[in-house]
Design a protein around this motif. Sequence first.
Motif, short mmCIF file in Angstrom:
data_model
loop_
_atom_site.label_atom_id
_atom_site.label_comp_id
_atom_site.label_asym_id
_atom_site.label_seq_id
_atom_site.Cartn_x
_atom_site.Cartn_y
_atom_site.Cartn_z
N GLU A 178 38.51 37.63 65.56
CA GLU A 178 37.78 38.36 66.60
C GLU A 178 38.35 39.76 66.80
OE1 GLU A 178 37.05 36.30 70.27
OE2 GLU A 178 36.59 34.43 69.19
N SER A 179 39.65 39.93 66.53
CA SER A 179 40.30 41.23 66.69
C SER A 179 39.88 42.23 65.62
CB SER A 179 41.82 41.05 66.63
OG SER A 179 42.19 40.59 65.33
N GLY A 180 39.19 41.74 64.58
CA GLY A 180 38.81 42.61 63.47
C GLY A 180 39.73 42.48 62.28
N ASN A 181 40.89 41.89 62.48
CA ASN A 181 41.82 41.64 61.38
C ASN A 181 41.27 40.53 60.49
OD1 ASN A 181 43.63 43.49 62.40
ND2 ASN A 181 44.81 41.97 63.53
N ARG A 182 41.75 40.49 59.28
CA ARG A 182 41.39 39.43 58.35
C ARG A 182 42.67 38.73 57.93
NH1 ARG A 182 36.14 39.88 56.74
NH2 ARG A 182 36.41 38.64 54.85
N ILE A 183 42.65 37.41 57.90
CA ILE A 183 43.82 36.63 57.53
C ILE A 183 43.47 35.71 56.37
CG2 ILE A 183 44.87 36.76 59.82
CD1 ILE A 183 43.88 33.86 60.28
N THR A 243 42.63 39.99 37.15
CA THR A 243 42.72 40.30 38.58
C THR A 243 42.27 39.09 39.39
OG1 THR A 243 40.51 41.27 38.61
CG2 THR A 243 42.35 42.76 38.25
N THR A 244 42.97 38.87 40.49
CA THR A 244 42.66 37.73 41.35
C THR A 244 41.41 37.97 42.19
OG1 THR A 244 44.03 38.56 43.16
CG2 THR A 244 45.11 37.12 41.54
N GLY A 245 41.09 39.22 42.42
CA GLY A 245 39.94 39.55 43.27
C GLY A 245 40.29 39.53 44.75
N VAL A 246 41.53 39.22 45.10
CA VAL A 246 41.96 39.17 46.49
C VAL A 246 42.35 40.58 46.92
CG1 VAL A 246 43.58 38.20 48.16
CG2 VAL A 246 42.78 36.80 46.23
N LYS A 247 41.57 41.15 47.83
CA LYS A 247 41.87 42.50 48.30
C LYS A 247 42.43 42.48 49.72
CE LYS A 247 38.53 44.59 45.30
NZ LYS A 247 37.13 44.51 45.07
N ASN A 248 41.97 41.53 50.51
CA ASN A 248 42.47 41.37 51.88
C ASN A 248 42.20 39.93 52.31
OD1 ASN A 248 39.67 41.36 52.40
ND2 ASN A 248 39.69 43.53 52.89
N GLY A 249 42.46 39.64 53.56
CA GLY A 249 42.25 38.28 54.05
C GLY A 249 40.80 37.84 53.91
N LEU A 250 40.62 36.54 53.78
CA LEU A 250 39.27 35.99 53.60
C LEU A 250 38.61 35.61 54.92
CD1 LEU A 250 39.88 33.63 50.53
CD2 LEU A 250 39.29 36.06 50.55
N VAL A 251 39.39 35.45 55.97
CA VAL A 251 38.86 34.95 57.24
C VAL A 251 38.93 36.05 58.31
CG1 VAL A 251 39.09 33.19 59.03
CG2 VAL A 251 39.64 32.62 56.65
N PRO A 252 37.77 36.47 58.82
CA PRO A 252 37.77 37.50 59.88
C PRO A 252 38.16 36.89 61.22
CG PRO A 252 35.52 36.84 59.38
CD PRO A 252 36.41 36.09 58.43
#
Length: 171
Positions: A136-141, A125-134
Amino acid sequence: MKIFDTQLKALTEKLTQYDEDIEDAARILAQSIVSDGRIYWYGENEMKGIVTQACLGEDRIADSFLADESTSFSAMDTLVVMSQDLSENMIETLTNKAVQGQSTVIGIHSNIEDSSVVDLDFSFTTGVKNGLVPMESGNRIGSPHLLIGLHLYYKLYFAVMEMLEEHTELD
């Protein structure tokens, strides 16, 4: 970028947990090569980049081919499937065909839960579940599925090359 680099480094450091399994999987890949078997690669979405590297890149692994629905597998072959989500229909189809052909199956994927979806001999498993960078909107990219997948590929590649070199020296 600093946050991304820090998080990326942490993900790559976690991959050391697979060192023994990487060695074992690389041994299987090397055995496929020296026993006149084939290594088949299949990736979904961005993970197709690993297939390109494995089959066509400068650092490709010998006897590597793209797997598709017409591929038939033998006991000497190895199938490597890569995706964020291993429950993709084509991955399930190829994995079932490989298992029926008594081939070894290696999976590179994003979530540990995915490994129970298909029959894998080795699961990374890569361990990547979502974006690494938060943001301000709350999204992660910044979701580096391909980047970590390629890191795993290179761990396999270097181990295979070392084994093949030792095999050549013994001949």
